[in-house]
Design a protein around this motif. Structure first.
Motif, PDB file in Angstrom:
ATOM      1  N   ARG A   1       0.840  -1.209   0.000  1.00 41.67           N
ATOM      2  CA  ARG A   1       0.000   0.000   0.000  1.00 41.67           C
ATOM      3  C   ARG A   1       0.875   1.260   0.000  1.00 41.67           C
ATOM      4  O   ARG A   1       0.598   2.228  -0.701  1.00 41.67           O
ATOM      5  CB  ARG A   1      -0.943  -0.026   1.214  1.00 41.67           C
ATOM      6  CG  ARG A   1      -1.947   1.110   1.205  1.00 41.67           C
ATOM      7  CD  ARG A   1      -3.017   0.912   2.256  1.00 41.67           C
ATOM      8  NE  ARG A   1      -2.498   1.034   3.612  1.00 41.67           N
ATOM      9  CZ  ARG A   1      -3.201   0.801   4.705  1.00 41.67           C
ATOM     10  NH1 ARG A   1      -4.471   0.434   4.608  1.00 41.67           N
ATOM     11  NH2 ARG A   1      -2.671   0.931   5.904  1.00 41.67           N
TER      12      ARG A   1
ATOM     13  N   LYS B   1      -2.610   6.828   1.427  1.00 36.26           N
ATOM     14  CA  LYS B   1      -2.464   7.135   2.864  1.00 36.26           C
ATOM     15  C   LYS B   1      -1.423   8.248   2.983  1.00 36.26           C
ATOM     16  O   LYS B   1      -0.260   8.009   3.330  1.00 36.26           O
ATOM     17  CB  LYS B   1      -2.058   5.863   3.617  1.00 36.26           C
ATOM     18  CG  LYS B   1      -2.364   5.897   5.093  1.00 36.26           C
ATOM     19  CD  LYS B   1      -2.281   4.511   5.675  1.00 36.26           C
ATOM     20  CE  LYS B   1      -2.242   4.523   7.184  1.00 36.26           C
ATOM     21  NZ  LYS B   1      -3.406   5.092   7.831  1.00 36.26           N
TER      22      LYS B   1
ATOM     23  N   TYR C   1      -4.141  14.581   6.679  1.00 34.27           N
ATOM     24  CA  TYR C   1      -5.206  13.928   7.447  1.00 34.27           C
ATOM     25  C   TYR C   1      -6.167  14.942   8.067  1.00 34.27           C
ATOM     26  O   TYR C   1      -6.886  14.620   9.010  1.00 34.27           O
ATOM     27  CB  TYR C   1      -4.590  13.002   8.525  1.00 34.27           C
ATOM     28  CG  TYR C   1      -4.701  11.540   8.120  1.00 34.27           C
ATOM     29  CD1 TYR C   1      -4.289  11.119   6.862  1.00 34.27           C
ATOM     30  CD2 TYR C   1      -5.247  10.579   8.964  1.00 34.27           C
ATOM     31  CE1 TYR C   1      -4.399   9.795   6.466  1.00 34.27           C
ATOM     32  CE2 TYR C   1      -5.372   9.262   8.588  1.00 34.27           C
ATOM     33  CZ  TYR C   1      -4.948   8.876   7.344  1.00 34.27           C
ATOM     34  OH  TYR C   1      -5.073   7.555   6.956  1.00 34.27           O
TER      35      TYR C   1
ATOM     36  N   ASN D   1      -9.751  13.898   8.332  1.00 32.82           N
ATOM     37  CA  ASN D   1      -9.949  12.913   9.394  1.00 32.82           C
ATOM     38  C   ASN D   1      -9.882  13.579  10.768  1.00 32.82           C
ATOM     39  O   ASN D   1     -10.689  13.296  11.656  1.00 32.82           O
ATOM     40  CB  ASN D   1      -8.863  11.825   9.320  1.00 32.82           C
ATOM     41  CG  ASN D   1      -8.581  11.377   7.893  1.00 32.82           C
ATOM     42  OD1 ASN D   1      -8.289  12.194   7.021  1.00 32.82           O
ATOM     43  ND2 ASN D   1      -8.677  10.103   7.642  1.00 32.82           N
TER      44      ASN D   1
ATOM     45  N   GLU E   1     -16.281   5.902   5.411  1.00 33.39           N
ATOM     46  CA  GLU E   1     -15.612   5.176   6.503  1.00 33.39           C
ATOM     47  C   GLU E   1     -15.672   6.034   7.762  1.00 33.39           C
ATOM     48  O   GLU E   1     -16.290   7.102   7.760  1.00 33.39           O
ATOM     49  CB  GLU E   1     -14.161   4.851   6.124  1.00 33.39           C
ATOM     50  CG  GLU E   1     -13.329   6.076   5.792  1.00 33.39           C
ATOM     51  CD  GLU E   1     -11.887   5.760   5.404  1.00 33.39           C
ATOM     52  OE1 GLU E   1     -11.409   4.648   5.666  1.00 33.39           O
ATOM     53  OE2 GLU E   1     -11.234   6.662   4.856  1.00 33.39           O
TER      54      GLU E   1
ATOM     55  N   VAL F   1     -10.547   7.032  11.144  1.00 32.80           N
ATOM     56  CA  VAL F   1      -9.351   6.254  10.787  1.00 32.80           C
ATOM     57  C   VAL F   1      -9.655   4.756  10.827  1.00 32.80           C
ATOM     58  O   VAL F   1      -8.838   3.953  11.278  1.00 32.80           O
ATOM     59  CB  VAL F   1      -8.130   6.574  11.700  1.00 32.80           C
ATOM     60  CG1 VAL F   1      -7.581   7.938  11.404  1.00 32.80           C
ATOM     61  CG2 VAL F   1      -8.465   6.421  13.162  1.00 32.80           C
TER      62      VAL F   1
ATOM     63  N   GLY G   1      -8.208  -0.628   3.580  1.00 32.16           N
ATOM     64  CA  GLY G   1      -7.696  -1.026   4.899  1.00 32.16           C
ATOM     65  C   GLY G   1      -7.166  -2.459   4.905  1.00 32.16           C
ATOM     66  O   GLY G   1      -7.784  -3.366   4.351  1.00 32.16           O
ATOM     67  N   ILE G   2      -6.055  -2.641   5.585  1.00 31.98           N
ATOM     68  CA  ILE G   2      -5.469  -3.989   5.677  1.00 31.98           C
ATOM     69  C   ILE G   2      -6.332  -4.836   6.625  1.00 31.98           C
ATOM     70  O   ILE G   2      -6.531  -6.030   6.393  1.00 31.98           O
ATOM     71  CB  ILE G   2      -4.013  -3.922   6.208  1.00 31.98           C
ATOM     72  CG1 ILE G   2      -3.182  -2.881   5.441  1.00 31.98           C
ATOM     73  CG2 ILE G   2      -3.361  -5.298   6.220  1.00 31.98           C
ATOM     74  CD1 ILE G   2      -2.791  -3.198   4.057  1.00 31.98           C
ATOM     75  N   THR G   3      -6.856  -4.240   7.682  1.00 31.95           N
ATOM     76  CA  THR G   3      -7.734  -4.985   8.597  1.00 31.95           C
ATOM     77  C   THR G   3      -9.025  -5.348   7.864  1.00 31.95           C
ATOM     78  O   THR G   3      -9.540  -6.460   8.012  1.00 31.95           O
ATOM     79  CB  THR G   3      -8.052  -4.141   9.849  1.00 31.95           C
ATOM     80  OG1 THR G   3      -6.867  -3.472  10.267  1.00 31.95           O
ATOM     81  CG2 THR G   3      -8.570  -4.996  10.987  1.00 31.95           C
TER      82      THR G   3
ATOM     83  N   THR H   1      -6.002  -0.890  12.014  1.00 37.07           N
ATOM     84  CA  THR H   1      -4.812  -1.352  12.731  1.00 37.07           C
ATOM     85  C   THR H   1      -4.792  -0.785  14.147  1.00 37.07           C
ATOM     86  O   THR H   1      -4.494  -1.492  15.104  1.00 37.07           O
ATOM     87  CB  THR H   1      -3.545  -0.902  11.963  1.00 37.07           C
ATOM     88  OG1 THR H   1      -3.590  -1.509  10.683  1.00 37.07           O
ATOM     89  CG2 THR H   1      -2.281  -1.290  12.679  1.00 37.07           C
TER      90      THR H   1
HETATM   91  C1  LIG Z   1      -8.561   6.783   6.941  1.00 36.53           C
HETATM   92  C2  LIG Z   1      -8.339   5.385   7.379  1.00 36.53           C
HETATM   93  N1  LIG Z   1      -9.234   4.449   7.049  1.00 36.53           N
HETATM   94  C3  LIG Z   1      -9.093   3.163   7.421  1.00 36.53           C
HETATM   95  C4  LIG Z   1      -8.008   2.763   8.185  1.00 36.53           C
HETATM   96  C5  LIG Z   1      -7.856   1.325   8.556  1.00 36.53           C
HETATM   97  O1  LIG Z   1      -6.832   0.774   7.769  1.00 36.53           O
HETATM   98  P1  LIG Z   1      -5.916  -0.411   8.305  1.00 36.53           P
HETATM   99  O2  LIG Z   1      -6.820  -1.540   8.575  1.00 36.53           O
HETATM  100  O3  LIG Z   1      -4.967  -0.675   7.173  1.00 36.53           O
HETATM  101  O4  LIG Z   1      -5.239   0.089   9.518  1.00 36.53           O
HETATM  102  C6  LIG Z   1      -7.047   3.714   8.549  1.00 36.53           C
HETATM  103  C7  LIG Z   1      -5.897   3.311   9.356  1.00 36.53           C
HETATM  104  O5  LIG Z   1      -5.136   4.090   9.834  1.00 36.53           O
HETATM  105  C8  LIG Z   1      -7.207   5.047   8.139  1.00 36.53           C
HETATM  106  O6  LIG Z   1      -6.315   5.989   8.462  1.00 36.53           O
END
Ligand SMILES: Cc1ncc(COP(=O)(O)O)c(C=O)c1O
Length: 284
Positions: free
Chosen positions: A50, A149, A153, A156, A182, A185, A208-210, A246
């Protein structure tokens, strides 16, 4: 806290960068946030991928490439003492004269921080989160692609500040069409029966990785998944809603704009996913 800056490691309080870094001046750069469990960063390859894609979108060269980024993360984690840690890798445009031109910055700067993070008070894990709908909308991809990313920010930050002012835990961000993007974060999932629904990243969410890990785990738990556009009404009509990230982990949402989400009973599916996620992290 341990901090790596351009080849050197510092204790947190001693870590410094010049004020002419364009990451500070213009938010010009990208970052990743990872968690290490028992000395091993979880989903490191996915985070590096990413980061690489985001850097490419900004035409920002990663010094030494992806392999060097990996080594820097591992070195900073080792200096922190391994174990469980929150890691943040930041690549800025580097130092340059005032003025937004990225071409005036000859060398990107790499920073890596190893520390701990608590996005929400611990009792929120049991209670669930109260969200408000942010009055600010998520910028669309033709303004600033939310899939990058980047160090920008503010959208956010302002959404989270609005939630705090309203006495809520976090904010739900809608895109320009009024569909769910979303949280500030974290990604959003809706549970409906045995199905998980989450907005596509093209609706304004980070990849998102999660989120990806939950989409991978769900079929193993007998749950169907669908990426589809969601409105606020889909959250009110949900059996359960949860956030993924995360930093956040997997957290139930209890209310949106003061209206309850789901029933009073325990959130069975969120619980199952959260347990499966923690087990996967622990054995990875
Ligand atoms: C704007 C935003 N969305 C979603 C996520 C969740 O992403 P991940 O699961 O990769 O942490 C993050 C993580 O910091 C974020 O900053």
């Amino acid at each position: 806290m341990k901090v790596y800056i351009d080849g050197e490691l510092f204790d947190g309080a001693a870590a410094r960068i010049p004020v002419c870094d364009h990451g500070l001046l213009y938010g010009d750069g990208v970052f990743e946030a990872l968690r290490a469990v028992a000395g091993k960063p979880f989903k490191l390859a996915a985070h590096l991928e990413r980061l690489t894609h985001g850097a490419r979108a900004l035409q920002l060269a990663l010094p030494g490439g992806t392999a060097a980024m990996r080594e820097i993360i591992l070195r900073t984690l080792a200096a922190h003492g391994g174990g469980d840690a929150y890691l943040r890798l930041i690549v800025t445009r580097g130092d340059g004269p005032l003025g937004v031109d990225p071409g005036s910055c000859p060398r990107p700067r790499v920073i890596c921080i190893a520390d701990q993070i608590a996005l929400y008070p611990e009792q929120k894990r049991a209670e669930g989160l109260q969200l408000i709908t942010a009055s600010l909308r998520r910028p669309s991809a033709d303004v600033l692609d939310p899939r990058v990313k980047s160090l920008n920010y503010l959208n956010n930050v302002l959404a989270r500040a609005e939630a705090t002012r309203a006495g809520a835990d976090d904010a739900l961000l809608l895109n320009q069409r009024g569909d769910v993007a979303e949280a500030s974060v974290a990604n959003v999932f809706v549970v409906r029966g045995q199905r998980l629904l989450t907005p596509p990243t093209s609706d304004g969410a980070l990849d998102g990785i999660t989120r990806a890990t939950v989409l991978e785990l769900a079929p193993q738990l007998g749950l169907a998944c669908e990426e589809r556009t969601l409105g606020r009404m889909d959250l009110f009509a949900a059996d359960e809603v949860f956030l993924t990230g995360t930093g956040a982990g997997i957290l139930r949402v209890r209310a949106l704009d003061g209206a309850p989400i789901g029933g009073p009973e325990p959130a069975g599916i969120t619980e199952r996913i959260s347990r499966a996620y923690q087990e996967l992290r622990a054995r990875s």
